[in-house]
Design a protein around this motif. Structure first.
Motif, PDB file in Angstrom:
ATOM      1  N   GLU A  52       0.840  -1.187   0.000  1.00 38.73           N
ATOM      2  CA  GLU A  52       0.000   0.000   0.000  1.00 38.73           C
ATOM      3  C   GLU A  52       0.881   1.245   0.000  1.00 38.73           C
ATOM      4  O   GLU A  52       1.880   1.298   0.717  1.00 38.73           O
ATOM      5  CB  GLU A  52      -0.899   0.044   1.228  1.00 38.73           C
ATOM      6  CG  GLU A  52      -1.682  -1.223   1.486  1.00 38.73           C
ATOM      7  CD  GLU A  52      -0.952  -2.145   2.436  1.00 38.73           C
ATOM      8  OE1 GLU A  52      -1.380  -2.313   3.584  1.00 38.73           O
ATOM      9  OE2 GLU A  52       0.078  -2.705   2.010  1.00 38.73           O
ATOM     10  N   ILE A  70      -8.648   5.952   7.288  1.00 36.00           N
ATOM     11  CA  ILE A  70      -9.193   5.802   5.935  1.00 36.00           C
ATOM     12  C   ILE A  70     -10.600   6.369   5.985  1.00 36.00           C
ATOM     13  O   ILE A  70     -11.496   5.792   6.599  1.00 36.00           O
ATOM     14  CB  ILE A  70      -9.242   4.332   5.492  1.00 36.00           C
ATOM     15  CG1 ILE A  70      -7.877   3.670   5.669  1.00 36.00           C
ATOM     16  CG2 ILE A  70      -9.715   4.224   4.044  1.00 36.00           C
ATOM     17  CD1 ILE A  70      -7.945   2.159   5.631  1.00 36.00           C
ATOM     18  N   ASN A 126     -14.041   7.589   4.146  1.00 35.02           N
ATOM     19  CA  ASN A 126     -14.816   7.305   2.940  1.00 35.02           C
ATOM     20  C   ASN A 126     -16.048   8.187   2.864  1.00 35.02           C
ATOM     21  O   ASN A 126     -16.738   8.387   3.866  1.00 35.02           O
ATOM     22  CB  ASN A 126     -15.286   5.843   2.934  1.00 35.02           C
ATOM     23  CG  ASN A 126     -14.144   4.862   2.915  1.00 35.02           C
ATOM     24  OD1 ASN A 126     -13.447   4.698   3.905  1.00 35.02           O
ATOM     25  ND2 ASN A 126     -13.952   4.199   1.798  1.00 35.02           N
ATOM     26  N   LEU A 130      -6.875  -2.612   4.620  1.00 33.92           N
ATOM     27  CA  LEU A 130      -5.989  -2.274   3.502  1.00 33.92           C
ATOM     28  C   LEU A 130      -5.257  -3.488   2.946  1.00 33.92           C
ATOM     29  O   LEU A 130      -4.713  -4.305   3.692  1.00 33.92           O
ATOM     30  CB  LEU A 130      -4.953  -1.236   3.942  1.00 33.92           C
ATOM     31  CG  LEU A 130      -5.420   0.206   4.105  1.00 33.92           C
ATOM     32  CD1 LEU A 130      -4.232   1.088   4.493  1.00 33.92           C
ATOM     33  CD2 LEU A 130      -6.075   0.729   2.833  1.00 33.92           C
ATOM     34  N   ALA A 184      -8.975   8.002  -4.827  1.00 33.82           N
ATOM     35  CA  ALA A 184      -8.618   8.314  -3.445  1.00 33.82           C
ATOM     36  C   ALA A 184      -7.588   9.431  -3.431  1.00 33.82           C
ATOM     37  O   ALA A 184      -6.692   9.493  -4.281  1.00 33.82           O
ATOM     38  CB  ALA A 184      -8.070   7.092  -2.722  1.00 33.82           C
ATOM     39  N   THR A 213      -4.546   8.392  -5.812  1.00 30.22           N
ATOM     40  CA  THR A 213      -4.340   6.972  -6.041  1.00 30.22           C
ATOM     41  C   THR A 213      -5.702   6.329  -6.265  1.00 30.22           C
ATOM     42  O   THR A 213      -6.690   7.016  -6.523  1.00 30.22           O
ATOM     43  CB  THR A 213      -3.554   6.325  -4.884  1.00 30.22           C
ATOM     44  OG1 THR A 213      -3.198   4.989  -5.234  1.00 30.22           O
ATOM     45  CG2 THR A 213      -4.335   6.340  -3.588  1.00 30.22           C
ATOM     46  N   PHE A 256      -8.721   3.414  -5.097  1.00 29.78           N
ATOM     47  CA  PHE A 256      -9.274   2.678  -3.968  1.00 29.78           C
ATOM     48  C   PHE A 256     -10.431   1.833  -4.462  1.00 29.78           C
ATOM     49  O   PHE A 256     -11.170   2.234  -5.366  1.00 29.78           O
ATOM     50  CB  PHE A 256      -9.769   3.655  -2.897  1.00 29.78           C
ATOM     51  CG  PHE A 256     -10.139   3.012  -1.588  1.00 29.78           C
ATOM     52  CD1 PHE A 256      -9.156   2.547  -0.726  1.00 29.78           C
ATOM     53  CD2 PHE A 256     -11.464   2.878  -1.211  1.00 29.78           C
ATOM     54  CE1 PHE A 256      -9.485   1.962   0.483  1.00 29.78           C
ATOM     55  CE2 PHE A 256     -11.809   2.293  -0.006  1.00 29.78           C
ATOM     56  CZ  PHE A 256     -10.811   1.834   0.849  1.00 29.78           C
ATOM     57  N   ASP A 296     -13.597   0.198  -2.713  1.00 29.48           N
ATOM     58  CA  ASP A 296     -14.375   0.159  -1.475  1.00 29.48           C
ATOM     59  C   ASP A 296     -15.240  -1.100  -1.453  1.00 29.48           C
ATOM     60  O   ASP A 296     -16.442  -1.059  -1.689  1.00 29.48           O
ATOM     61  CB  ASP A 296     -15.233   1.426  -1.364  1.00 29.48           C
ATOM     62  CG  ASP A 296     -16.120   1.428  -0.132  1.00 29.48           C
ATOM     63  OD1 ASP A 296     -15.807   0.696   0.828  1.00 29.48           O
ATOM     64  OD2 ASP A 296     -17.128   2.168  -0.143  1.00 29.48           O
ATOM     65  N   LEU A 299      -5.817  -0.630  -2.166  1.00 26.06           N
ATOM     66  CA  LEU A 299      -5.320   0.739  -2.353  1.00 26.06           C
ATOM     67  C   LEU A 299      -4.035   0.705  -3.150  1.00 26.06           C
ATOM     68  O   LEU A 299      -3.152  -0.108  -2.893  1.00 26.06           O
ATOM     69  CB  LEU A 299      -5.067   1.386  -0.988  1.00 26.06           C
ATOM     70  CG  LEU A 299      -4.551   2.824  -0.972  1.00 26.06           C
ATOM     71  CD1 LEU A 299      -5.674   3.798  -1.357  1.00 26.06           C
ATOM     72  CD2 LEU A 299      -4.007   3.192   0.414  1.00 26.06           C
ATOM     73  N   VAL A 347      -5.958   8.772   3.957  1.00 28.25           N
ATOM     74  CA  VAL A 347      -6.636   8.417   2.711  1.00 28.25           C
ATOM     75  C   VAL A 347      -8.062   8.944   2.757  1.00 28.25           C
ATOM     76  O   VAL A 347      -8.790   8.700   3.721  1.00 28.25           O
ATOM     77  CB  VAL A 347      -6.656   6.889   2.518  1.00 28.25           C
ATOM     78  CG1 VAL A 347      -7.471   6.515   1.269  1.00 28.25           C
ATOM     79  CG2 VAL A 347      -5.243   6.341   2.422  1.00 28.25           C
ATOM     80  N   ALA A 377     -11.256   8.500   0.415  1.00 30.85           N
ATOM     81  CA  ALA A 377     -11.898   7.863  -0.737  1.00 30.85           C
ATOM     82  C   ALA A 377     -13.130   8.680  -1.107  1.00 30.85           C
ATOM     83  O   ALA A 377     -13.995   8.920  -0.267  1.00 30.85           O
ATOM     84  CB  ALA A 377     -12.276   6.427  -0.406  1.00 30.85           C
TER      85      ALA A 377
END
Length: 256
Positions: free
Chosen positions: A52, A59, A61, A92, A117, A140, A142, A144, A169, A223, A225
């Motif tokens: 990762e 993280i 979201n 992750l 992300a 980057t 992601f 989910d 990720l 991160v 997302a």
């Protein structure tokens, strides 16, 4: 492109240039500040284990940021405020690693959700919307992974989103991109199932960052997302899942 990888039983950050990785002696905070300390070691990309790209403190979201996805999953197409949830760090996994389906009879409907992300580059609290992008280091990819039957039935999303391996990720972080206009294409066994663009988000990225920073302090490496477009679909053991984001790359994982 910034990658994190294993070599000589240690993790390193590196600059990817084609098939070469130039090893860095810097930690992530130094890299995010533009302090790239090369230590003279060069690896072949295919000869190291890619992991990762960051080890975040959290993280974060956002859900239902695309109207069509909100409608297909029972959400609200146009939110007055963002819909927020967290994933544990134990979710992750890296590019080319396995998504392990739960074998405890808790869920029978696990789905993919390809997303862009953001990786936070510097500490921030109560960030102004017009300053928000100054806190983003790069972009980057992601995935989910979601137990849809659980998120449909539970009053909150922790269980349905939080199984181990439910957060692919990577594989790297790309800097200097405008995340408001990135094409997202997800494939299941080479068949396109999601095809959209971040320009279709109903809540824009600077607003999301500013709003989030009023709740929690953002730290380097965190991160964010940004949510999934429509086309979320079920995955099963033996499947190959790929999320591609234009100008960022491809994140591929296998389902077990």
């Amino acid at each position: 492109m910034i990658v994190r990888y294993l070599a000589d039983d240690q993790s390193h950050y590196g600059l990817r240039e084609g098939n070469n990785i130039i090893q860095l002696s810097s930690d992530f905070s130094e890299i995010a500040n533009g302090d790239f300390k090369k230590d003279g070691v060069v690896h072949q990309y295919n000869n190291v284990k890619i992991v990762e790209p960051v080890r975040p403190s959290k993280i974060v979201n956002f859900g239902w940021t695309y109207a069509k996805h909100a409608m297909e999953t029972g959400g609200k197409a146009h939110l007055k405020e963002p819909f927020l949830f967290l994933k544990p760090l134990s979710a992750l996994i890296a590019d080319r690693e396995e998504i392990v389906l739960p074998h405890n009879n808790m869920t029978s409907q696990v789905e993919l959700e390809g997303e862009v992300a953001l990786i936070i580059g510097k500490r921030g609290k109560n960030i102004l919307e017009e300053e928000a992008m100054n806190y983003v280091f790069g972009c980057t990819i992601f995935n989910d992974i979601t137990a849809r039957d659980l998120t449909r039935d539970d009053p909150q999303y922790t269980r349905g989103k939080g199984f181990d391996t439910f957060g692919p990720l990577g594989p790297h972080v790309v800097t200097g991109l405008d995340p408001s206009n990135l094409q997202i294409t997800s494939r299941l066994n080479n068949k396109i199932v999601q095809d959209s663009n971040t320009s279709e988000m109903t809540l824009k990225i600077p607003y999301l960052i500013s709003w989030l920073s009023q709740i929690m302090t953002l730290e380097p490496g965190d991160v964010i997302a940004t949510g999934s477009p429509s086309g979320s679909c079920a995955i099963k053991s033996g499947d190959t899942v790929e999320v591609e984001v234009r100008d960022v790359g491809k994140l591929q994982n296998y389902v077990r």
